[in-house]
Design an enzyme around this catalytic site. Structure first.
Site, mmCIF file in Angstrom:
data_model
loop_
_atom_site.group_PDB
_atom_site.id
_atom_site.type_symbol
_atom_site.label_atom_id
_atom_site.label_comp_id
_atom_site.label_asym_id
_atom_site.label_seq_id
_atom_site.Cartn_x
_atom_site.Cartn_y
_atom_site.Cartn_z
ATOM 1 N N ASP A 48 10.222 1.140 6.593
ATOM 2 C CA ASP A 48 11.150 0.323 7.383
ATOM 3 C C ASP A 48 11.920 1.169 8.388
ATOM 4 O O ASP A 48 11.958 0.872 9.580
ATOM 5 C CB ASP A 48 12.132 -0.409 6.464
ATOM 6 C CG ASP A 48 11.427 -1.392 5.547
ATOM 7 O OD1 ASP A 48 10.217 -1.597 5.727
ATOM 8 O OD2 ASP A 48 12.085 -1.942 4.649
ATOM 9 N N THR A 98 0.834 -1.212 0.000
ATOM 10 C CA THR A 98 0.000 0.000 0.000
ATOM 11 C C THR A 98 0.865 1.258 0.000
ATOM 12 O O THR A 98 0.383 2.327 -0.359
ATOM 13 C CB THR A 98 -0.899 0.046 1.249
ATOM 14 O OG1 THR A 98 -0.085 -0.211 2.394
ATOM 15 C CG2 THR A 98 -2.008 -0.984 1.194
ATOM 16 N N ASP A 99 2.136 1.129 0.396
ATOM 17 C CA ASP A 99 2.953 2.341 0.587
ATOM 18 C C ASP A 99 3.148 3.124 -0.707
ATOM 19 O O ASP A 99 3.041 4.345 -0.708
ATOM 20 C CB ASP A 99 4.296 2.023 1.257
ATOM 21 C CG ASP A 99 5.106 0.946 0.554
ATOM 22 O OD1 ASP A 99 4.539 0.247 -0.320
ATOM 23 O OD2 ASP A 99 6.294 0.788 0.879
ATOM 24 N N GLY A 129 13.240 -10.360 5.053
ATOM 25 C CA GLY A 129 12.295 -9.264 4.848
ATOM 26 C C GLY A 129 11.846 -8.617 6.144
ATOM 27 O O GLY A 129 10.735 -8.108 6.242
#
Length: 387
Positions: free
Chosen positions: A173, A34-35, A125
């Site tokens: 992140d 979604t980012d 990840g």
């Protein structure tokens, strides 16, 4: 752990380190892919992360050693030459942080020795690179008394990733690693960087991170492909809608106008971006109200959408998630991260953790042919000095 690292520092550098630091890894609870679609993400810092022990030097030399990459050996470079170098391997991440801190006008007037040790599985990840970047930022902030706000360190971390290393990633992140708080998830609007801390009190449940141990070879090429598909969907919707991102739409409006997109595959990609953003906002509401059952159902729905509409899961992630969802007491499970390997998360009753790991681990081994790894993790504070 800290004492072991202080002793290890003496072994490697011959003198005592002056302080010990930690920067977490992160998971994204919900809000996947979604980012870059102008939506919301919902990350949290976790108890897995990167430890660092450091001391200032009285010359211009930087020396770095990682116990995770012993084979690379001691990496040395000078403060006067902070350019990217293949031979510096993993140390390009902290090197980039030094470079941009100095470029931003911060006074780093002497070298330093740093020992790194990470508990984040490599390539899973869980943002080991952001963890290293924010760890380095925190070390420099403390040792050189830079008085640099955490948000600036977050932005420097992203700049390292995008410009120094050359990876086209968003800010989620670094944001989670730097700004995280214990038992709080971060609802971040990627359009404008507005964020709010949301209590993530999981009570009798814990998050179990499940690592497929599949290398994510496809992730980069497919990531770029999905991104392009979403941009194309927006372009087609713009014939009648004045939008910049899919995240601006709700499901109802999307269904009304989806015929403009035409291509069934593109419709599926766009539908994921729209519905995942809605699920992320509903997840915030569920956690705020302490409704863990609803939160778990949203995790399940997110995985289904990532599997069927966005098609970024693969047999390894699907096997882990499907098996996790069948275990007694589990409220929900989904893949987390870019997909095509990497990790998934499950919300598991604390009393069932061992049985959960055994059952899901056996099922995965039988079906896939190699083992998955499991890491129970709590939501923890962001990058910080330990002592």
């Amino acid at each position: 752990m800290e004492e072991l690292l202080m002793n290890r520092f003496v072994e490697i550098f011959g003198e005592k380190g002056t302080a010990c630091y930690f920067a977490p890894g992160r998971i994204n609870l919900i809000g996947e892919h979604t980012d870059y679609n102008g939506g919301h993400v919902f990350p949290a810092a976790i108890t897995l992360g990167t430890f660092g022990v450091a001391r200032k030097r009285d010359d211009q030399k930087i020396r770095m050693f990682s116990d995770n990459f012993k084979e690379v050996g001691l990496i040395e470079f000078s403060l006067e030459d902070l350019t990217y170098s293949d031979s510096d391997d993993w140390a390009n991440y902290p090197k980039g942080v030094l470079n941009y801190l100095i470029e931003s006008g911060h006074n780093i007037d002497s070298g330093l020795d740093v020992l790194f040790y990470g508990t984040i599985p490599n390539g899973a990840g869980l943002s080991s690179s952001a963890s290293i970047e924010l760890l380095m930022g925190t070390i420099c902030n403390d040792l050189y008394a830079l008085h640099c706000p955490m948000l600036e360190l977050v932005q420097i971390g992203k700049k390292v990733e995008n410009e120094f290393i050359g990876v086209n990633s968003g800010i989620m992140d670094q944001f989670a690693v730097g700004m995280g708080e214990k038992d709080q998830a971060i609802l971040l609007d990627t359009n404008n960087m507005h964020y709010e801390m949301v209590p993530a009190k999981l009570g009798e449940y814990t998050i179990v991170i499940m690592n497929t141990n599949k290398r994510r070879e496809l992730a980069d090429s497919k990531y770029n492909e999905r991104r392009a598909e979403c941009e194309e969907a927006v372009r087609l919707l713009q014939k009648e809608l004045s939008i910049e991102f899919l995240g601006e739409l709700d499901s109802e409006t999307f269904e009304q106008y989806q015929a403009l997109i035409g291509d069934p595959a593109l419709i599926k990609r766009a539908r994921h971006a729209v519905t995942e953003n809605e699920r992320t906002l509903l997840a915030k509401q569920a956690l705020t109200e302490g409704d863990l059952e609803e939160f778990g159902l949203l995790l399940n729905a997110s995985h289904r959408s990532l599997k069927e509409d966005y098609e970024v899961t693969g047999i390894e992630l699907d096997t882990l998630v499907a098996c996790a969802q069948e275990q007694p007491g589990v409220l929900g499970a989904r893949m987390t991260g870019a997909g095509f390997g990497g990790c998934s998360i499950a919300l598991v009753p604390k009393q069932n953790i061992d049985a959960f790991i055994e059952a899901v681990g056996q099922s995965y081994q039988d079906k896939i042919g190699y083992a998955a790894d499991f890491y129970p993790a709590s939501i923890d504070d962001g990058a910080r000095k330990l002592f």
